[in-house]
Design a protein around this motif. Structure first.
Motif, mmCIF file in Angstrom:
data_model
loop_
_atom_site.group_PDB
_atom_site.id
_atom_site.type_symbol
_atom_site.label_atom_id
_atom_site.label_comp_id
_atom_site.label_asym_id
_atom_site.label_seq_id
_atom_site.Cartn_x
_atom_site.Cartn_y
_atom_site.Cartn_z
ATOM 1 N N ARG A 162 0.914 -1.108 0.024
ATOM 2 C CA ARG A 162 0.078 0.012 -0.048
ATOM 3 C C ARG A 162 0.717 1.196 0.076
ATOM 4 N NH1 ARG A 162 -5.410 -1.352 0.603
ATOM 5 N NH2 ARG A 162 -6.027 -3.185 1.662
ATOM 6 N N ARG A 163 2.144 1.122 0.461
ATOM 7 C CA ARG A 163 2.698 2.375 0.937
ATOM 8 C C ARG A 163 3.825 2.678 -0.179
ATOM 9 N NH1 ARG A 163 5.968 0.917 5.131
ATOM 10 N NH2 ARG A 163 3.996 0.936 6.368
ATOM 11 N N HIS A 164 4.184 1.539 -0.954
ATOM 12 C CA HIS A 164 5.186 1.834 -1.666
ATOM 13 C C HIS A 164 5.194 0.970 -3.346
ATOM 14 C CE1 HIS A 164 7.879 3.345 1.243
ATOM 15 N NE2 HIS A 164 7.773 2.195 2.037
ATOM 16 N N TRP A 165 4.217 0.074 -3.214
ATOM 17 C CA TRP A 165 3.937 -0.845 -4.566
ATOM 18 C C TRP A 165 2.799 -0.802 -4.927
ATOM 19 C CZ3 TRP A 165 7.576 -5.877 -3.503
ATOM 20 C CH2 TRP A 165 9.004 -5.465 -3.257
ATOM 21 N N PRO A 166 2.066 0.274 -5.535
ATOM 22 C CA PRO A 166 0.811 0.161 -5.679
ATOM 23 C C PRO A 166 0.228 -0.827 -6.719
ATOM 24 C CG PRO A 166 1.717 2.203 -6.630
ATOM 25 C CD PRO A 166 2.886 1.354 -5.756
ATOM 26 N N ALA A 167 0.928 -1.093 -7.621
ATOM 27 C CA ALA A 167 0.655 -2.209 -8.678
ATOM 28 C C ALA A 167 0.452 -3.312 -8.087
ATOM 29 C CB ALA A 167 1.544 -2.088 -9.849
ATOM 30 N N SER A 168 1.365 -3.833 -6.958
ATOM 31 C CA SER A 168 1.278 -5.125 -6.145
ATOM 32 C C SER A 168 -0.109 -4.846 -5.269
ATOM 33 C CB SER A 168 2.609 -5.051 -5.432
ATOM 34 O OG SER A 168 3.364 -5.530 -6.375
ATOM 35 N N ALA A 169 -0.314 -4.034 -4.731
ATOM 36 C CA ALA A 169 -1.712 -3.424 -3.920
ATOM 37 C C ALA A 169 -2.581 -4.051 -4.530
ATOM 38 C CB ALA A 169 -1.602 -2.274 -3.394
ATOM 39 N N GLN A 170 -2.750 -3.535 -5.869
ATOM 40 C CA GLN A 170 -3.903 -3.566 -7.066
ATOM 41 C C GLN A 170 -4.031 -4.923 -7.295
ATOM 42 O OE1 GLN A 170 -3.885 -0.963 -10.351
ATOM 43 N NE2 GLN A 170 -5.591 -1.584 -11.230
ATOM 44 N N THR A 171 -3.017 -5.884 -7.249
ATOM 45 C CA THR A 171 -2.984 -7.106 -8.119
ATOM 46 C C THR A 171 -3.421 -8.101 -7.024
ATOM 47 O OG1 THR A 171 -1.341 -6.722 -9.554
ATOM 48 C CG2 THR A 171 -1.584 -8.794 -9.121
ATOM 49 N N TRP A 172 -2.940 -7.990 -5.629
ATOM 50 C CA TRP A 172 -2.831 -8.985 -4.523
ATOM 51 C C TRP A 172 -3.869 -8.567 -3.649
ATOM 52 C CZ3 TRP A 172 -1.659 -13.295 -6.337
ATOM 53 C CH2 TRP A 172 -0.672 -13.416 -6.988
ATOM 54 N N LEU A 173 -4.631 -7.216 -3.185
ATOM 55 C CA LEU A 173 -5.288 -6.925 -2.314
ATOM 56 C C LEU A 173 -6.502 -6.856 -2.817
ATOM 57 C CD1 LEU A 173 -3.008 -4.520 -0.403
ATOM 58 C CD2 LEU A 173 -3.286 -6.785 0.104
ATOM 59 N N PRO A 174 -7.633 -7.207 -2.060
ATOM 60 C CA PRO A 174 -7.634 -7.888 -0.803
ATOM 61 C C PRO A 174 -7.410 -9.271 -1.310
ATOM 62 C CG PRO A 174 -10.014 -7.337 -1.535
ATOM 63 C CD PRO A 174 -8.909 -6.806 -2.587
ATOM 64 N N ALA A 175 -6.774 -9.965 -0.175
ATOM 65 C CA ALA A 175 -6.554 -11.703 -0.693
ATOM 66 C C ALA A 175 -7.872 -12.391 -0.032
ATOM 67 C CB ALA A 175 -5.179 -11.813 0.199
ATOM 68 N N GLY A 176 -8.670 -12.697 -1.088
ATOM 69 C CA GLY A 176 -9.731 -13.535 -0.605
ATOM 70 C C GLY A 176 -9.423 -15.048 -0.682
ATOM 71 N N GLU A 177 -10.612 -15.680 -0.771
ATOM 72 C CA GLU A 177 -10.635 -17.039 -1.087
ATOM 73 C C GLU A 177 -10.375 -17.643 -2.563
ATOM 74 O OE1 GLU A 177 -13.232 -21.032 -0.230
ATOM 75 O OE2 GLU A 177 -13.898 -19.105 0.314
#
Length: 588
Positions: A162-177
């Motif tokens: 969330r703080r540094h890698w926004p594309a990673s946040a968009q790809t992997w968050l939230p982590a659901g089932e």
């Protein structure tokens, strides 16, 4: 205590991998008429989706294989090289680093998995690239069950994302089932479109897809992304040295496997010293007197294997690497050298790092190869997998493995890894991240594993093949970072000495030494350390302590994720990982 399991047997094909969906994919390909190479490549792409904290499209893949027409083991090297624009001077003197970081863009190498898999498919498979990629695209686009282990990793790095890698946040968050990777699916479809534009010829399509990755739109996106600094484990922002020119100048290669006599008619086939493959070759030569009682190694055998591992891994530090003396392997794997080294195995545990002098050469260890690495809770911080660090959270990434054999005699052992979701930022336009394998190089001149542009890092990836009386009969391997060859040794001895079938040998209690420098940042070393599954039993563990080992008792089903397939006799055979809870083995 896990219930007993039965070795899988069938007449047409067998597969084993670290994820049941990859195994199911391989079996479906075999059942539809594909050969072992079609099956292993399809499974390999599925693993990039369903075990994203273990491997990814931007990672690497080594494999050992034989074909139906040629029983001589060969190696596929899908391990990319250090970029031309990085150097020890830049990282150490200009950036002030004493180790290559374990995260971010600085440790990126040329992504090797795509060309590795496609080269294997082109030369030895029969299916089109579109057919082979279909299952992986289906999971990426339609959704796949996110493993609890994957969700746990994402939880650790969420704040960093969330703080540094926004594309990673968009790809992997939230982590659901259930999780989807639509951007990755789109990238694969675009690659297939480039392939289709080359015409109807299968080989031409595969080569066009290779070109699109290394000299086309994928390389362009990677080049552009690496120009912008990202925050890595140093707490600072660094751009990456990887360029489109690095991509364009590299391709996967083949080489002859190292085949080492293991005694009693057995031999092991391994990759060379750009991997840690020769370690298993050294180990089997050092242990002629291993003993098993009721399927469990004796304390004397565990002790001897731990001491042998210390010697072999000390040699790894002194002699293995892409910049090493190419003639040293013949001496390291000679019977005379093994006899000398075997004489160093005493009744008590050694607490020294003792490289040998093969052929009279003078060993040199990295200056950073020093003891340390025990956490405050007394549990070893080494050897439970490949560490991948993002920001302040230490997460345990690892690797995957897949073995396939078909009725014609094609057999493959592959250990894909790298490009862990938690170790490098997701490239927004592509939907995957780069690898961090250059962290395995040293920022010290003149070592076999020094960071050198255009050279491969000395990887821990170590697929294996076993031969009986010269005939290839086993393909096997495991994740586990530095510990891969030790966990493979536990399986090998249980099968070839203990007489257990593939599944029982995989299930037998495992152990490993940690008495050598880790290949992963921060490169710790725990001299005297021995990690052992509790199922070895109190008497064995007490005797090991009495011999001077610093024993860490691990959960009874926790070390390694062994996979294996075999041939010989009327059936093909498979044994699978039961330690993780989601591995799979099948035969039909």
């Amino acid at each position: 205590m896990a219930p007993p399991a039965i070795e899988r047997r069938g007449a047409h094909g067998a597969a084993s991998s670290t994820h049941h969906l990859a195994t199911a994919t391989a079996m479906t390909v075999l059942a539809r008429g594909g050969n072992a190479f079609d099956a292993v490549v399809a499974a390999g792409f599925v693993l990039q989706v369903v075990e994203p904290h273990m491997c990814g499209p931007g990672g690497e893949v080594p494999a050992v294989f034989v074909t139906a027409d040629d029983p001589t083991p060969r190696v596929l090297c899908g391990q990319g090289v250090v970029p031309a624009g990085t150097s020890i001077t830049h990282l150490r003197d200009e950036l002030g680093l004493d180790l290559v970081p374990g995260t971010g863009l600085l440790p990126a190498t040329v992504p090797g998995a795509w060309d590795g898999w496609l080269t294997l498919l082109r030369d030895h498979g029969t299916w089109s690239l579109a057919d082979v990629l279909e299952p992986a695209i289906g999971y990426a686009d339609g959704g796949f069950p996110l493993l609890p282990q994957t969700r746990a990793v994402i939880d650790v790095v969420e704040a960093h994302f969330r703080r540094h890698w926004p594309a990673s946040a968009q790809t992997w968050l939230p982590a659901g089932e259930v999780h989807r990777l639509p951007v990755l699916a789109q990238t694969w479809r675009r690659l297939l479109a480039e392939a289709a534009a080359a015409g109807s010829d299968r080989v031409a399509q595969i080569d066009a897809a290779r070109a699109a990755w290394y000299r086309g739109f994928v390389a362009e996106e990677i080049d552009a992304f690496c120009r912008t600094p990202v925050v890595d484990e140093t707490g600072r922002g660094h751009a990456g040295p990887l360029t489109g020119d690095d991509m364009a100048g590299w391709s996967a290669t083949y080489e002859q496997a190292l085949v080492v006599d293991a005694g009693a008619g057995w031999a092991v086939a391994k990759p060379a010293a750009w991997s840690q493959g020769p370690v298993l070759g050294q180990l089997v030569q050092l242990l002629p007197d291993a003993r098993y009682v009721d399927g469990v190694a004796t304390a004397a055998t565990v002790h001897a294997t731990a001491e042998a591992a210390k010697l072999a891994f000390a040699d790894r530090e002194a002699w293995y690497g892409d910049s090493g003396d190419p003639g040293v392997l013949a001496d390291l794997l000679s019977a005379d050298y093994a006899a000398v080294r075997r004489g160093l195995i005493g009744a008590d545990a050694s607490w020294e790092l003792r490289p040998g002098a093969p052929g009279g050469r003078v060993p040199r260890l990295p200056l950073r190869a020093a003891p340390g690495g025990v956490r405050g809770d007394g549990v070893s911080s080494l050897g439970l997998g490949e560490p991948t660090v993002a920001d302040s959270g230490l997460t345990r990434g690892d690797t995957v493995h897949v073995d396939v054999v078909d009725a014609a005699g094609n057999m493959v052992s592959a250990t894909p890894s790298g490009a862990w979701l938690q170790s490098s930022p997701t490239i927004p336009a592509l939907g995957f991240c780069l690898g961090t394998r250059a962290q395995m190089t040293w920022l010290e001149e003149g070592l076999p594993s020094s960071l050198v542009p255009g050279r491969r890092p000395r990887t821990t990836l170590s697929p294996s093949m076993g031969l009986r009386d010269g005939e290839p009969v086993l393909a096997f391997g495991t994740p586990g970072g530095d510990q891969q060859d030790q966990h493979q040794l536990c399986f090998w001895l249980a099968h070839t000495v203990g007489g257990l079938d593939l599944q029982a040998a995989i299930d037998s209690p495992a152990w490993h030494s940690t008495a050598f420098p880790s290949s992963f940042a921060p490169r710790g070393c725990e001299l005297g350390g021995l990690v052992a599954e509790s199922r070895l039993g109190p008497a064995v563990l007490d005797e090991l302590r009495g011999r001077g080992h610093a024993v860490t008792v691990a959960d009874g089903w926790s070390l390694g994720r062994m996979c294996a397939v075999g041939r010989g006799g009327p059936f093909l055979r498979a044994g699978g990982d039961r330690r993780s809870g989601y591995g799979g083995a099948a035969a039909f």
